[in-house]
Enzyme design. Structure first.
Site, short mmCIF file in Angstrom:
data_model
loop_
_atom_site.label_atom_id
_atom_site.label_comp_id
_atom_site.label_asym_id
_atom_site.label_seq_id
_atom_site.Cartn_x
_atom_site.Cartn_y
_atom_site.Cartn_z
N LEU A 8 0.68 -1.03 -0.22
CA LEU A 8 0.02 0.09 -0.01
C LEU A 8 0.68 0.94 0.12
O LEU A 8 1.27 2.41 -0.61
CB LEU A 8 -0.52 0.13 1.14
CG LEU A 8 -1.58 -1.16 1.41
CD1 LEU A 8 -2.87 -0.74 2.28
CD2 LEU A 8 -2.64 -0.51 0.49
N THR A 39 -2.98 5.24 4.79
CA THR A 39 -1.93 4.73 4.12
C THR A 39 -0.74 5.88 4.06
O THR A 39 0.37 5.83 4.75
CB THR A 39 -2.18 4.48 2.33
OG1 THR A 39 -2.57 3.29 2.86
CG2 THR A 39 -0.17 3.59 2.32
N GLU A 42 2.66 5.93 6.37
CA GLU A 42 4.30 6.05 5.67
C GLU A 42 4.80 7.50 6.14
O GLU A 42 6.05 7.30 6.94
CB GLU A 42 4.56 5.55 3.94
CG GLU A 42 3.39 4.75 3.63
CD GLU A 42 4.03 3.73 4.52
OE1 GLU A 42 5.31 3.66 4.86
OE2 GLU A 42 3.40 2.30 4.42
N HIS A 80 5.91 7.06 9.69
CA HIS A 80 8.02 6.52 9.44
C HIS A 80 8.55 6.99 8.96
O HIS A 80 9.97 7.38 9.09
CB HIS A 80 7.62 5.41 8.69
CG HIS A 80 6.94 4.20 8.84
ND1 HIS A 80 7.17 3.66 9.57
CD2 HIS A 80 6.21 3.39 8.58
CE1 HIS A 80 6.60 2.33 9.79
NE2 HIS A 80 5.81 1.61 8.86
N HIS A 118 6.08 0.83 14.01
CA HIS A 118 5.10 0.30 14.16
C HIS A 118 5.54 -0.04 15.67
O HIS A 118 5.74 -0.30 16.37
CB HIS A 118 4.44 -0.97 13.01
CG HIS A 118 5.32 -0.86 12.15
ND1 HIS A 118 6.07 -1.79 10.89
CD2 HIS A 118 4.01 -0.24 10.90
CE1 HIS A 118 5.60 -1.60 9.07
NE2 HIS A 118 4.72 -0.39 9.11
N ASP A 168 8.23 -0.43 20.16
CA ASP A 168 8.65 0.86 19.24
C ASP A 168 8.85 2.16 19.98
O ASP A 168 8.78 3.30 19.05
CB ASP A 168 6.54 1.46 18.83
CG ASP A 168 5.97 1.92 20.10
OD1 ASP A 168 6.31 1.14 21.22
OD2 ASP A 168 4.84 2.20 19.87
N THR A 175 1.57 3.77 23.71
CA THR A 175 1.41 2.97 23.18
C THR A 175 1.65 1.39 23.56
O THR A 175 2.68 1.38 23.58
CB THR A 175 2.29 3.03 21.43
OG1 THR A 175 3.44 2.37 21.92
CG2 THR A 175 2.32 3.80 20.89
N ASP A 181 -8.31 1.33 7.24
CA ASP A 181 -8.20 2.96 7.10
C ASP A 181 -8.88 3.93 8.59
O ASP A 181 -8.98 4.56 9.00
CB ASP A 181 -8.48 3.81 6.11
CG ASP A 181 -7.56 3.88 5.01
OD1 ASP A 181 -6.27 3.03 5.43
OD2 ASP A 181 -7.14 4.26 4.02
N1 ARG Z 1 3.07 -0.53 4.54
C1 ARG Z 1 1.76 -1.11 4.93
C2 ARG Z 1 2.00 -1.91 3.91
O1 ARG Z 1 1.82 -1.98 2.35
C3 ARG Z 1 0.96 0.00 4.56
C4 ARG Z 1 -0.37 0.13 5.43
C5 ARG Z 1 -1.15 0.55 5.53
N2 ARG Z 1 -2.39 0.78 6.37
C6 ARG Z 1 -3.72 1.34 6.63
N3 ARG Z 1 -4.96 1.10 6.68
N4 ARG Z 1 -3.44 1.96 5.06
O2 ARG Z 1 0.82 -3.17 4.66
ZN ZN Z 2 4.51 0.43 7.95
CA CA Z 3 5.02 1.05 23.11
#
Ligand code: ARG
Ligand code: ZN
Ligand code: CA
Length: 277
Positions: free
Chosen positions: A115, A156, A160, A163, A169, A185, A190, A221
Protein backbone atom coordinates in the site's frame (compact mmCIF):
# COMPACT_ATOMS: atom_id res chain seq x y z
CA UNK A 1 11.15 19.80 24.95
CA UNK A 2 9.22 18.62 21.91
CA UNK A 3 5.88 19.86 23.19
CA UNK A 4 3.60 20.41 20.18
CA UNK A 5 1.88 23.35 21.87
CA UNK A 6 4.97 25.55 21.45
CA UNK A 7 4.94 26.28 17.72
CA UNK A 8 3.32 24.87 14.59
CA UNK A 9 5.61 23.51 11.88
CA UNK A 10 4.70 23.48 8.18
CA UNK A 11 6.13 20.90 5.79
CA UNK A 12 6.34 21.66 2.06
CA UNK A 13 5.37 18.64 0.00
CA UNK A 14 5.99 17.71 -3.61
CA UNK A 15 3.87 14.88 -5.00
CA UNK A 16 5.39 13.08 -7.99
CA UNK A 17 2.58 11.29 -9.85
CA UNK A 18 4.08 8.52 -11.99
CA UNK A 19 1.91 7.01 -14.73
CA UNK A 20 2.65 4.23 -17.19
CA UNK A 21 4.17 5.35 -20.48
CA UNK A 22 0.82 5.68 -22.26
CA UNK A 23 -0.65 7.56 -19.29
CA UNK A 24 -3.57 5.12 -19.01
CA UNK A 25 -2.64 3.92 -15.50
CA UNK A 26 -1.56 5.88 -12.46
CA UNK A 27 -3.17 9.23 -13.16
CA UNK A 28 -4.23 11.26 -10.10
CA UNK A 29 -5.98 14.61 -10.53
CA UNK A 30 -4.74 17.76 -8.81
CA UNK A 31 -7.85 17.86 -6.64
CA UNK A 32 -7.30 14.24 -5.61
CA UNK A 33 -3.69 15.12 -4.66
CA UNK A 34 -4.99 18.05 -2.59
CA UNK A 35 -7.50 15.74 -0.86
CA UNK A 36 -4.59 13.61 0.39
CA UNK A 37 -2.83 16.69 1.78
CA UNK A 38 -6.13 17.61 3.48
CA UNK A 39 -6.28 14.16 5.12
CA UNK A 40 -2.69 14.47 6.37
CA UNK A 41 -3.70 17.76 8.00
CA UNK A 42 -6.90 16.32 9.48
CA UNK A 43 -4.83 13.53 11.04
CA UNK A 44 -1.72 15.46 12.15
CA UNK A 45 -3.72 18.44 13.44
CA UNK A 46 -6.63 16.34 14.77
CA UNK A 47 -9.00 18.73 13.02
CA UNK A 48 -12.47 19.00 14.58
CA UNK A 49 -15.19 17.36 12.51
CA UNK A 50 -12.74 15.14 10.59
CA UNK A 51 -12.01 11.43 11.00
CA UNK A 52 -8.76 12.44 12.74
CA UNK A 53 -10.50 14.59 15.39
CA UNK A 54 -9.93 12.19 18.30
CA UNK A 55 -6.16 11.96 17.76
CA UNK A 56 -3.27 14.04 19.12
CA UNK A 57 -2.66 17.46 17.57
CA UNK A 58 0.97 17.10 16.46
CA UNK A 59 1.02 20.74 15.29
CA UNK A 60 2.60 19.69 12.00
CA UNK A 61 0.87 20.95 8.86
CA UNK A 62 1.48 19.92 5.26
CA UNK A 63 1.18 22.07 2.15
CA UNK A 64 1.86 21.54 -1.54
CA UNK A 65 5.07 23.43 -2.25
CA UNK A 66 4.56 26.84 -3.81
CA UNK A 67 8.23 27.30 -4.77
CA UNK A 68 10.34 24.68 -6.53
CA UNK A 69 14.02 24.12 -5.59
CA UNK A 70 15.11 26.92 -7.96
CA UNK A 71 12.65 29.37 -6.41
CA UNK A 72 10.13 29.29 -9.27
CA UNK A 73 6.38 29.12 -8.62
CA UNK A 74 4.88 25.61 -8.65
CA UNK A 75 1.71 23.78 -7.66
CA UNK A 76 3.85 21.15 -5.90
CA UNK A 77 2.84 18.31 -8.26
CA UNK A 78 4.91 16.69 -11.02
CA UNK A 79 3.59 14.25 -13.62
CA UNK A 80 5.70 11.67 -15.48
CA UNK A 81 4.87 8.85 -17.90
CA UNK A 82 7.33 5.95 -17.60
CA UNK A 83 6.33 2.31 -17.25
CA UNK A 84 9.55 1.29 -15.48
CA UNK A 85 9.05 4.04 -12.90
CA UNK A 86 5.34 3.20 -12.67
CA UNK A 87 6.46 -0.32 -11.68
CA UNK A 88 8.52 1.26 -8.88
CA UNK A 89 11.79 0.45 -10.60
CA UNK A 90 14.63 2.30 -12.26
CA UNK A 91 15.65 4.92 -9.73
CA UNK A 92 12.89 7.40 -10.64
CA UNK A 93 13.75 9.31 -7.47
CA UNK A 94 17.28 10.02 -8.71
CA UNK A 95 15.70 11.92 -11.61
CA UNK A 96 12.69 13.42 -9.84
CA UNK A 97 13.66 14.22 -6.22
CA UNK A 98 13.49 17.78 -5.00
CA UNK A 99 16.08 18.56 -2.25
CA UNK A 100 15.07 16.01 0.35
CA UNK A 101 16.41 18.20 3.16
CA UNK A 102 13.76 20.79 2.34
CA UNK A 103 10.81 18.91 0.81
CA UNK A 104 8.78 15.85 1.70
CA UNK A 105 8.92 13.95 -1.61
CA UNK A 106 5.89 11.69 -2.09
CA UNK A 107 5.71 9.39 -5.13
CA UNK A 108 2.64 7.54 -6.37
CA UNK A 109 3.02 4.41 -8.49
CA UNK A 110 2.59 0.64 -8.04
CA UNK A 111 4.64 0.80 -4.77
CA UNK A 112 6.11 -2.69 -5.36
CA UNK A 113 2.85 -4.35 -4.34
CA UNK A 114 2.55 -2.62 -0.95
CA UNK A 115 0.00 0.00 0.00
CA UNK A 116 2.98 2.21 0.69
CA UNK A 117 6.48 2.25 2.09
CA UNK A 118 9.49 4.31 3.10
CA UNK A 119 12.97 2.91 2.28
CA UNK A 120 14.25 3.67 5.79
CA UNK A 121 13.59 5.73 8.89
CA UNK A 122 15.37 9.11 9.03
CA UNK A 123 17.66 7.99 11.87
CA UNK A 124 19.10 5.44 9.42
CA UNK A 125 20.95 8.23 7.57
CA UNK A 126 18.84 8.53 4.41
CA UNK A 127 18.04 12.24 4.85
CA UNK A 128 19.39 14.43 2.05
CA UNK A 129 19.83 11.54 -0.41
CA UNK A 130 17.50 11.29 -3.39
CA UNK A 131 16.20 7.96 -2.04
CA UNK A 132 14.66 9.72 0.98
CA UNK A 133 10.96 9.47 0.16
CA UNK A 134 7.46 8.20 0.80
CA UNK A 135 5.94 5.88 -1.84
CA UNK A 136 2.17 5.32 -1.98
CA UNK A 137 0.22 2.90 -4.18
CA UNK A 138 -1.60 5.24 -6.56
CA UNK A 139 -4.99 3.59 -6.10
CA UNK A 140 -4.80 4.14 -2.31
CA UNK A 141 -3.94 7.86 -2.55
CA UNK A 142 -6.45 10.57 -1.63
CA UNK A 143 -10.00 10.65 -0.29
CA UNK A 144 -12.39 7.94 -1.52
CA UNK A 145 -9.49 6.44 -3.46
CA UNK A 146 -10.17 3.97 -6.28
CA UNK A 147 -8.82 0.97 -4.33
CA UNK A 148 -12.11 1.05 -2.38
CA UNK A 149 -12.63 0.08 1.28
CA UNK A 150 -10.95 -0.60 3.63
CA UNK A 151 -7.84 1.28 2.44
CA UNK A 152 -9.42 4.17 0.53
CA UNK A 153 -9.40 7.01 3.08
CA UNK A 154 -5.83 8.23 2.76
CA UNK A 155 -4.46 6.67 5.93
CA UNK A 156 -1.68 4.81 4.09
CA UNK A 157 -0.04 8.20 3.61
CA UNK A 158 -0.63 9.12 7.26
CA UNK A 159 1.06 5.85 8.30
CA UNK A 160 4.02 6.25 5.92
CA UNK A 161 4.57 9.89 6.90
CA UNK A 162 4.64 8.62 10.50
CA UNK A 163 7.61 6.44 9.47
CA UNK A 164 9.14 9.34 7.53
CA UNK A 165 9.07 11.30 10.82
CA UNK A 166 10.74 8.48 12.74
CA UNK A 167 7.97 6.26 14.09
CA UNK A 168 8.13 2.47 14.24
CA UNK A 169 5.12 0.18 13.95
CA UNK A 170 3.21 -0.35 17.19
CA UNK A 171 4.09 -4.05 16.84
CA UNK A 172 7.84 -3.42 16.28
CA UNK A 173 9.92 -6.15 18.00
CA UNK A 174 6.78 -7.82 19.36
CA UNK A 175 6.14 -7.35 23.05
CA UNK A 176 9.58 -5.94 23.87
CA UNK A 177 10.26 -5.63 27.58
CA UNK A 178 9.10 -3.28 30.30
CA UNK A 179 11.89 -0.93 29.08
CA UNK A 180 9.37 0.72 26.75
CA UNK A 181 11.65 3.57 25.59
CA UNK A 182 14.34 1.18 24.32
CA UNK A 183 12.37 -1.87 23.12
CA UNK A 184 9.22 -2.40 21.07
CA UNK A 185 8.26 0.82 19.27
CA UNK A 186 10.33 2.90 21.77
CA UNK A 187 7.18 4.64 22.93
CA UNK A 188 5.68 4.10 26.38
CA UNK A 189 2.15 5.38 25.80
CA UNK A 190 1.50 2.81 23.04
CA UNK A 191 0.68 -0.58 24.61
CA UNK A 192 2.97 -3.37 23.36
CA UNK A 193 1.55 -5.52 20.58
CA UNK A 194 2.84 -8.96 19.55
CA UNK A 195 1.93 -8.71 15.84
CA UNK A 196 0.12 -6.47 13.35
CA UNK A 197 -3.68 -6.30 13.48
CA UNK A 198 -5.89 -6.17 10.41
CA UNK A 199 -9.53 -5.19 10.08
CA UNK A 200 -10.80 -3.38 13.15
CA UNK A 201 -10.59 -5.82 16.04
CA UNK A 202 -10.63 -5.36 19.78
CA UNK A 203 -7.62 -7.51 20.59
CA UNK A 204 -5.05 -7.97 23.28
CA UNK A 205 -1.51 -9.30 23.48
CA UNK A 206 1.54 -8.80 25.68
CA UNK A 207 -0.84 -8.39 28.62
CA UNK A 208 -2.65 -5.29 27.34
CA UNK A 209 -5.28 -4.10 24.86
CA UNK A 210 -3.66 -3.65 21.43
CA UNK A 211 -3.49 -0.12 19.97
CA UNK A 212 -5.60 -1.00 16.91
CA UNK A 213 -6.74 2.63 16.65
CA UNK A 214 -3.15 3.80 16.09
CA UNK A 215 -1.98 5.06 12.68
CA UNK A 216 1.13 2.88 13.06
CA UNK A 217 -0.75 -0.44 13.19
CA UNK A 218 -2.07 -2.24 10.05
CA UNK A 219 -5.80 -1.90 10.70
CA UNK A 220 -8.41 -0.46 8.30
CA UNK A 221 -8.22 3.20 7.32
CA UNK A 222 -11.30 4.17 9.31
CA UNK A 223 -10.20 2.16 12.34
CA UNK A 224 -6.89 4.00 12.76
CA UNK A 225 -7.47 7.44 14.22
CA UNK A 226 -4.61 8.58 16.38
CA UNK A 227 -0.98 9.21 17.09
CA UNK A 228 -0.34 9.25 20.85
CA UNK A 229 1.20 12.27 22.65
CA UNK A 230 4.57 10.47 22.84
CA UNK A 231 4.48 9.57 19.15
CA UNK A 232 3.82 13.25 18.50
CA UNK A 233 6.86 14.24 20.54
CA UNK A 234 9.01 11.57 18.92
CA UNK A 235 8.13 12.94 15.47
CA UNK A 236 8.94 16.50 16.51
CA UNK A 237 12.17 15.33 18.15
CA UNK A 238 13.05 13.48 14.94
CA UNK A 239 12.48 16.66 12.95
CA UNK A 240 14.81 18.73 15.12
CA UNK A 241 17.57 16.10 15.06
CA UNK A 242 17.32 14.60 11.59
CA UNK A 243 15.25 16.99 9.46
CA UNK A 244 16.07 20.50 10.78
CA UNK A 245 15.64 22.16 7.36
CA UNK A 246 12.35 20.49 6.44
CA UNK A 247 9.66 22.32 8.36
CA UNK A 248 9.05 26.04 8.07
CA UNK A 249 7.80 27.90 11.10
CA UNK A 250 4.20 29.06 11.13
CA UNK A 251 5.35 32.10 13.10
CA UNK A 252 8.66 33.82 12.47
CA UNK A 253 11.13 34.33 15.33
CA UNK A 254 12.41 37.90 15.54
CA UNK A 255 15.87 36.76 14.40
CA UNK A 256 14.37 35.30 11.22
CA UNK A 257 16.54 33.28 8.86
CA UNK A 258 19.45 32.81 11.25
CA UNK A 259 21.29 30.19 9.23
CA UNK A 260 20.70 31.88 5.86
CA UNK A 261 19.09 28.83 4.28
CA UNK A 262 16.40 30.94 2.60
CA UNK A 263 13.47 29.90 4.77
CA UNK A 264 12.74 30.30 8.45
CA UNK A 265 12.93 26.67 9.48
CA UNK A 266 13.31 24.48 12.56
CA UNK A 267 17.08 24.90 12.49
CA UNK A 268 16.62 28.66 12.88
CA UNK A 269 14.36 28.02 15.86
CA UNK A 270 17.11 25.86 17.42
CA UNK A 271 19.61 28.66 16.86
CA UNK A 272 17.33 31.18 18.54
CA UNK A 273 16.78 28.86 21.49
CA UNK A 274 20.56 28.32 21.78
CA UNK A 275 21.05 32.13 21.79
CA UNK A 276 18.59 32.38 24.64
CA UNK A 277 20.52 29.67 26.52
N1 ARG B 1 3.26 -0.46 4.63
C1 ARG B 1 1.95 -0.94 4.95
C2 ARG B 1 1.50 -1.95 3.88
O1 ARG B 1 1.76 -1.74 2.71
C3 ARG B 1 0.95 0.19 5.01
C4 ARG B 1 -0.25 -0.13 5.81
C5 ARG B 1 -1.27 0.97 5.68
N2 ARG B 1 -2.49 0.63 6.35
C6 ARG B 1 -3.66 1.25 6.08
N3 ARG B 1 -4.73 0.95 6.78
N4 ARG B 1 -3.74 2.13 5.13
O2 ARG B 1 0.90 -2.94 4.20
ZN1 ZN C 1 4.53 0.66 8.10
CA1 CA D 1 5.02 0.93 23.15
Amino acid sequence: EYDPSVVKWRIPVVVHVIRNSTGTLGHISESMVQSQIDILNEDFLALAGSFGADGTDVQVEFFLATEDPSGNPTNGITYSNNTTWYNDQGGYYVSLAWDTNRYLNIYTNQASGALGYVPDLPQGGIVGSSADRVVIFWRAFGRNAPIGPPYNQGRTATHEVGHYLGLYHTFQSGCGTSACYSTGDRICDTPAESNPRFGCPIASSCGSIDPTDNYMDYTDDLCMERFTPEQSRRMRCTMTWYRPNLAQLACTPADGDVDGSGTVDVEDLLNVLADWG
